[in-house]
Write an enzyme that holds these catalytic residues in place. Structure first.
Site, PDB file in Angstrom:
ATOM      1  N   THR A   1       0.818  -1.210   0.000  1.00 42.82           N
ATOM      2  CA  THR A   1       0.000   0.000   0.000  1.00 42.82           C
ATOM      3  C   THR A   1       0.847   1.253   0.000  1.00 42.82           C
ATOM      4  O   THR A   1       1.850   1.330   0.680  1.00 42.82           O
ATOM      5  CB  THR A   1      -0.937   0.040   1.224  1.00 42.82           C
ATOM      6  OG1 THR A   1      -0.193  -0.277   2.380  1.00 42.82           O
ATOM      7  CG2 THR A   1      -2.069  -0.939   1.077  1.00 42.82           C
TER       8      THR A   1
ATOM      9  N   ASN B   1     -12.022  16.310   1.628  1.00 36.46           N
ATOM     10  CA  ASN B   1     -12.343  15.506   0.459  1.00 36.46           C
ATOM     11  C   ASN B   1     -13.564  15.995  -0.308  1.00 36.46           C
ATOM     12  O   ASN B   1     -13.794  15.569  -1.446  1.00 36.46           O
ATOM     13  CB  ASN B   1     -12.506  14.034   0.852  1.00 36.46           C
ATOM     14  CG  ASN B   1     -11.148  13.381   1.038  1.00 36.46           C
ATOM     15  OD1 ASN B   1     -10.367  13.310   0.101  1.00 36.46           O
ATOM     16  ND2 ASN B   1     -10.859  12.952   2.256  1.00 36.46           N
TER      17      ASN B   1
END
Lengths: 413, 413
Positions: free
Chosen positions: A202, A408
């Site tokens: 990741t 976001n």
């Protein structure tokens, strides 16, 4: 968190290991970072990590995403990942979802970097991180490469800066490990901060060591370390299109692990460095203010029930908002655990916060509320969940905050 | 959203159906709701829906959670779900994770309700909704039952109010369906608002009809309707411990579907009512300001790839925050789709917002930005995603907002 929090409680130092200077690369490495001007802020956006030992070894792991970015595909499918001499990284643009032109731009950067560093094309890996779906203009990076070449040194700082996007602090770690043959060093750099979820490998992370290791040994070390570190953290449960982790071993120390026992020391030292990075990643999760470690025991060790329960707890927005609220909300833990094992018939769970048992067999115990509240209000919150069986799983996660939503929803493509 | 938004665009009226009065129960039903005083606000907290026709039929479906609440276990395992004459509901306390005492309190309420209504124990279902892990005091409900008995009428309003928790508006729907033998009526009530995710049956929902239907036909109607309605919506991806949906058919109209064609009319009418409720659920998702419908086409119809892609998109906090920001952020759609099909090798996706194609084969098209922005700023946003193959899936979801985080971090057990 604008600074790296104190994570030592979750990072016990392994045998024969002492913390090192994260800016000082191991022997056989040089790195650098410059600004090619692709970011409006003028922040560094182009970096390289380069191993100067031709006999070096490496291993790399990549996102399993079905929409992996061009640099991932090129590095994974067209490079010799057992001998990645160098990795060229740009930040600000992920070169993901950019079609054929994205591959061309990446190839252009690879070609230029290969000449600059004097290494074969297939030994130069590429990483990109930043916005998805925006065309990448490779020319600005190519024309900046000579300046990057002038910046290379054994100091990792500018490279570390050049790989950042929304990161609030540099993610880095270093240890020195005493082996019978002498001291070896491991350094590492990573970038955050959203789209973080276990999935083989990741995010962007780079690990260097001057130990002598075979390429297959590099691969095993990396797989083992990932399983216990990066694959146990989640910020928002979202698998990225660009995740890449690269381990490079220069061999320049002349020290190789002497036996199985020393192999284990190297593994433990690498695990330590990568868990440190992984915890820094979630500490810098977008908007994060508090971290949690959930340890689950139960289920058939081969059946992954403990993993499922831990995953559901770590990615539940209800648990994550309770973490923000410093609330030892075991009801939401039970809900998430019940969801994880849906269809399996009734399962009884015990839950503790910081060692204070608040729930036995899905039911409130008579517990010390002040102690439980205090445990849930720490910067590092420890949650234990158990049910019948011997399986085990651990996950680390951060809280879901107003700032995550604001960031976001206001940050647009 | 403090009021039910205008959802008609996603609710085309089926053949032979007209919208009805949602407060007027079909023939053969009575309902009521009162306050037993268990909520600090004094709001209604105890309700019952009762079919007065002894020859009635029913079907019920429940959460698959491994930590299902006591009323779920009692209704599912110890009642005759093909003949649930009545369902007794309390709100404010979920009677979940309450151990043996929770079962006793539920059984006490069931016993009292059976005497009040004059029906066998096994014909009286129970539902609870509210906080998890808090002991339920059944006595306050038992002693309030006689008052509930006095409140029963053919008006669904107080029952509808009594099943609410954090709901900002009443969730209800009604249609009248013309069959050859006459008109039948379907009414329905549900409660929201968090912990909403597909899983066989979700949340508390009650549906009544005066049509004549066999119990097995009730079950098939309910399964088909759930697959296309409640199992396609998600607020926060969290499966509840208490989800229950009950369909009761009194037969009091004396009208039964005459043939296959009329069976289909009944199914379509039920689907309409339940999709209406499901959309109202997400419209009242905690903090929700905007709804999205994502239609995915692609993959092997038997392989559920389209379902996986749709699920990942609908539950991605990155997509949900972009929805809040009115941002046609196709990059986050591609990221979620790539995550959904992780490990499957490269897949090319096309993405449209409100019919404006913004991405072809994972790459930006030259699109009308004003039109795409306008489509993403509507109250009901339509997203289409396609890839190779003939599978299809649709999901409905709401945005992730600052209010969701505030509400769930400040609301404690």
């Amino acid at each position: 968190m604008k600074e790296r929090p104190d994570l030592e409680r979750w990072l016990p130092l392994p045998n024969a290991v002492r913390l090192g200077d994260p800016t000082a690369l191991p022997a056989g490495f040089r790195a650098g970072g410059v600004s090619a001007g692709s970011k409006p802020s003028g922040a560094l956006d182009l970096g390289v990590i380069h191993c100067t030992e031709p006999a070096m070894t490496s291993a790399a792991r990549f996102t399993p995403s079905a929409t992996a970015a061009a640099p991932v595909v090129i590095t994974r499918d067209r490079c010799d990942t057992s001998r990645l001499r160098a990795v060229l990284v740009n930040s600000g643009n992920a070169n993901a979802s950019t079609g054929k032109m994205g591959f061309e731009e990446a190839a252009r950067m690879q070609g230029a970097g290969s000449i600059l560093l004097g290494i074969p094309i297939e030994h130069l890996g590429l990483c990109s991180t930043g916005k998805i779906g925006e065309p990448l203009d490779g020319r600005v990076f190519v024309q900046t490469l000579p300046r990057l070449g002038d910046d290379l040194s054994s100091d990792a700082t500018t490279f570390n800066q050049a790989i950042c996007t929304t990161d609030l602090f540099l993610k880095r770690a270093a240890v020195d490990l005493e082996l019978a043959g002498g001291t070896v060093r491991i350094t590492a750099q990573a970038k955050g901060a959203g789209m973080i979820h276990p999935g083989f490998a990741t995010m962007l992370a780079f690990v260097q060591t001057d130990a002598e290791l075979s390429a297959s040994r590099c691969g095993k070390l990396l797989d083992n370390a990932l399983a216990d570190t990066f694959n146990r953290v989640s910020v928002d449960g979202q698998l990225s299109t660009n995740d890449t982790v690269v381990l490079q071993a220069s061999g320049a120390s002349g020290v190789a692990p002497a036996d199985d026992a020393e192999d284990k020391l190297v593994q433990a030292a690498l695990d330590h460095v990568m868990l440190d990075l992984a915890l820094q990643l979630i500490a810098d999760g977008e908007g994060a203010t508090r971290l949690a470690k959930v340890r689950v025991k139960g289920g058939d060790p081969l059946g992954h029930a403990a993993d499922k329960v831990a995953d559901h707890i770590a990615t539940s927005p209800l648990v994550q908002t309770a973490l923000l609220g410093a609330d030892p909300n075991w009801g939401r833990i039970i809900q998430a655990a019940g969801h994880a094992l849906a269809g399996r018939g009734p399962v009884d769970f015990d839950v503790s916060f910081g060692g204070v048992q608040v729930c036995r067999a899905n039911q409130a115990t008579r517990y010390d509320r002040d102690a439980a509240n205090a445990a849930a209000a720490e910067q590092l919150v420890e949650i234990e969940v158990s049910f019948l069986g011997d399986g085990e799983a651990t996950r680390y996660f951060c809280d879901l905050t107003v700032d995550y939503v604001k960031f976001n929803s206001e940050y647009t493509t």
